[in-house]
Design an enzyme around this catalytic site. Structure first.
Site, PDB file in Angstrom:
ATOM      1  N   HIS A   1      12.998   2.260 -10.584  1.00 51.33           N
ATOM      2  CA  HIS A   1      13.234   0.745 -11.764  1.00 51.33           C
ATOM      3  C   HIS A   1      12.227  -0.058 -11.344  1.00 51.33           C
ATOM      4  CE1 HIS A   1      17.239   1.899 -12.847  1.00 51.33           C
ATOM      5  NE2 HIS A   1      17.692   2.348 -11.607  1.00 51.33           N
TER       6      HIS A   1
ATOM      7  N   ASP B   1       0.827  -1.036   0.058  1.00 52.23           N
ATOM      8  CA  ASP B   1      -0.085  -0.044   0.034  1.00 52.23           C
ATOM      9  C   ASP B   1       0.866   1.102  -0.021  1.00 52.23           C
ATOM     10  OD1 ASP B   1      -2.446   1.581   0.061  1.00 52.23           O
ATOM     11  OD2 ASP B   1      -3.305   0.148   1.273  1.00 52.23           O
TER      12      ASP B   1
END
Ligand SMILES: *[C@@H]1O[C@H](CO)[C@@H](O)[C@H](O)[C@H]1NC(C)=O
Ligand SMILES: *[C@@H]1O[C@H](CO)[C@@H](O)[C@H](O)[C@H]1NC(C)=O
Ligand SMILES: *[C@@H]1O[C@H](CO)[C@@H](O)[C@H](O)[C@H]1NC(C)=O
Ligand SMILES: *[C@@H]1O[C@H](CO)[C@@H](O)[C@H](O)[C@H]1NC(C)=O
Ligand SMILES: *[C@@H]1O[C@H](CO)[C@@H](O)[C@H](O)[C@H]1NC(C)=O
Ligand SMILES: *[C@@H]1O[C@H](CO)[C@@H](O)[C@H](O)[C@H]1NC(C)=O
Length: 372
Positions: A218, A143
């Site tokens: 990334h 989350d």
């Protein structure tokens, strides 16, 4: 809310702040040193009934310790395994600190915040307050990460390692939003939903003077994602939250799939077009395929780049998308060595707790040692 174990390092609360960014107005962080707080009182939760057995609910003990120290002092959760079954709100504290040395297991099923600190101010994950410094945090969860909510002013968030999480955000924003002078810097985001998202759907009020600088990403789905028509939020009455002076500087790295979700998405409210959205030194490229897109809607800049419009009329415009088929110069960015390689556990399994990392952003050391 997903069942996920959240691990974070709460670092020392320093008296003086060495680092300040341009848009931070006054110093951030506590006004009373940890030593001065300790000199007043230490409230050790084990003295208030907490048992480090990983089973007994510590909510009552934590609240009692907080009540004893809330007017000045340090609440200590010593080393050991604790269970929290009932969520606690720690409200109305002043000149206090929370020293979390132990591990708290989520032992309840309620939604919302396990520990909710309000009207006092401290490091946190969801933060709305003034004069707050959050630094050197690593989170693995499913989350959100360090998220600023309204009202907020003068917040500095730095050296942040999203090690497979939702990513950092602001929002969701609604009525009478009032956020200003927020800086995030040195943020490394790996395998998350986004590198940074500002999210709203309708509403009103303002967000101004935000700096998002030195970001590396990334493997993320979204990178920069300003979405003022965020479909996961029910529409709030109002023309839209007015965003102004949002500076995005020095972002590098790669996104998961730039043809699916491009690295620049600035979707502003037609009823309150964004102004001063300036994107500089932004070089990101796709990990999949050979192209990526940039999308803008009702978004204005003083420094034209990507699909942002430069004009003083600030009239709404519908979404425009441009595509790139050549990688921008200098997009390559290193990876951190301790990235979580693969997610091997499901949403109900406990995430193993890693050792405290020695660095939270490439080439930097923690700004303060743990609990000095
Ligand atoms: C808190 O209490 C525990 C148990 O009595 C003790 O081991 C620990 O040293 C105490 N920690 C502090 C900081 O006082
Ligand atoms: C916490 O979880 C443990 C293990 O599942 C269980 O034995 C214990 O009863 C739980 N405690 C509370 C307070 O819910
Ligand atoms: C916004 O918050 C600041 C404090 O951070 C306050 O001074 C100002 O009055 C607020 N503005 C509105 C419109 O509520
Ligand atoms: C924002 O919207 C709410 C609800 O519609 C309204 O009560 C409030 O006056 C509005 N605030 C501003 C600054 O327009
Ligand atoms: C840009 O960010 C990188 C880290 O990604 C940092 O090493 C470099 O110093 C930053 N450049 C500037 C001009 O701040
Ligand atoms: C990232 O998460 C993995 C899995 O929990 C862990 O092994 C690694 O140490 C974490 N990285 C950092 C910097 O804590």
């Amino acid at each position: 809310m997903l069942l996920a174990s959240l691990w974070l390092a709460l670092w020392a609360l320093p008296a003086l702040v060495a680092s300040q960014s341009a848009d931070i107005i006054t110093s951030v962080g506590p006004k009373t040193s940890i030593a001065a707080k300790r000199a007043i009182r230490t409230c050790n939760i084990t003295s208030y009934g907490a048992v480090a057995d990983g089973k007994t609910d510590i909510s009552t003990a934590l609240k009692a310790a907080f009540n004893a120290c809330k007017s000045g002092g340090v609440v200590v959760i010593p080393n050991g395994n604790y269970a929290l079954a009932n969520w606690v709100t720690l409200s109305g504290g002043n000149a206090w600190a929370l020293q979390l040395d132990g591990i708290i297991y989520r032992n309840g099923t309620a939604g919302g915040n396990m520990i909710f600190i309000e009207h006092g101010g401290l490091d946190g994950i969801d933060v709305w307050s003034t004069n707050i410094w959050i630094h050197d945090i690593m989170v693995t969860n499913k989350d959100e990460y360090v998220t600023v909510k309204s009202p907020a002013r003068n917040i500095l968030v730095e050296q942040i390692y999203c090690n497979w999480s939702g990513g950092c955000a602001m929002g969701s924003l609604g009525s009478d939003t009032n956020i200003s002078a927020v800086t995030y810097k040195d943020v490394y985001t790996w395998s998350s939903n986004q590198m940074y998202m500002i999210k709203s759907n309708g509403g009103n009020g303002t967000v101004s003077d935000v700096v998002l600088e030195n970001f590396i990403g990334h493997g993320n789905a979204y990178s920069l994602n300003i979405d003022q028509y965020w479909s996961s939020e029910s529409t709030v009455a109002g023309n839209g939250v007015q965003l102004s002076s949002i500076k995005i500087n020095n972002w590098t790295g790669t996104e998961a799939n730039g043809a699916q979700r491009g690295p620049v998405r600035v979707i502003c409210a037609d009823g309150a077009p964004c102004t001063g959205v300036d994107i500089k030194d932004f070089a990101m490229w796709t990990e999949t395929g050979n192209g990526q897109w940039y999308a803008c809607r009702s978004a204005y800049t003083d420094s034209p780049s990507f699909c942002l419009k430069d004009s003083s009329d600030h009239v709404s415009y519908s979404a425009t998308t441009s595509t790139a088929t050549v990688a921008p110069t200098g997009y390559q960015a290193p990876k951190m060595s301790a990235d979580l390689a693969t997610l091997t556990w499901g949403t109900t399994a406990i995430i193993p707790i890693p050792a405290i990392p020695t660095s939270f952003f490439l080439g930097t050391s923690p700004l303060k040692p743990l609990a000095d």
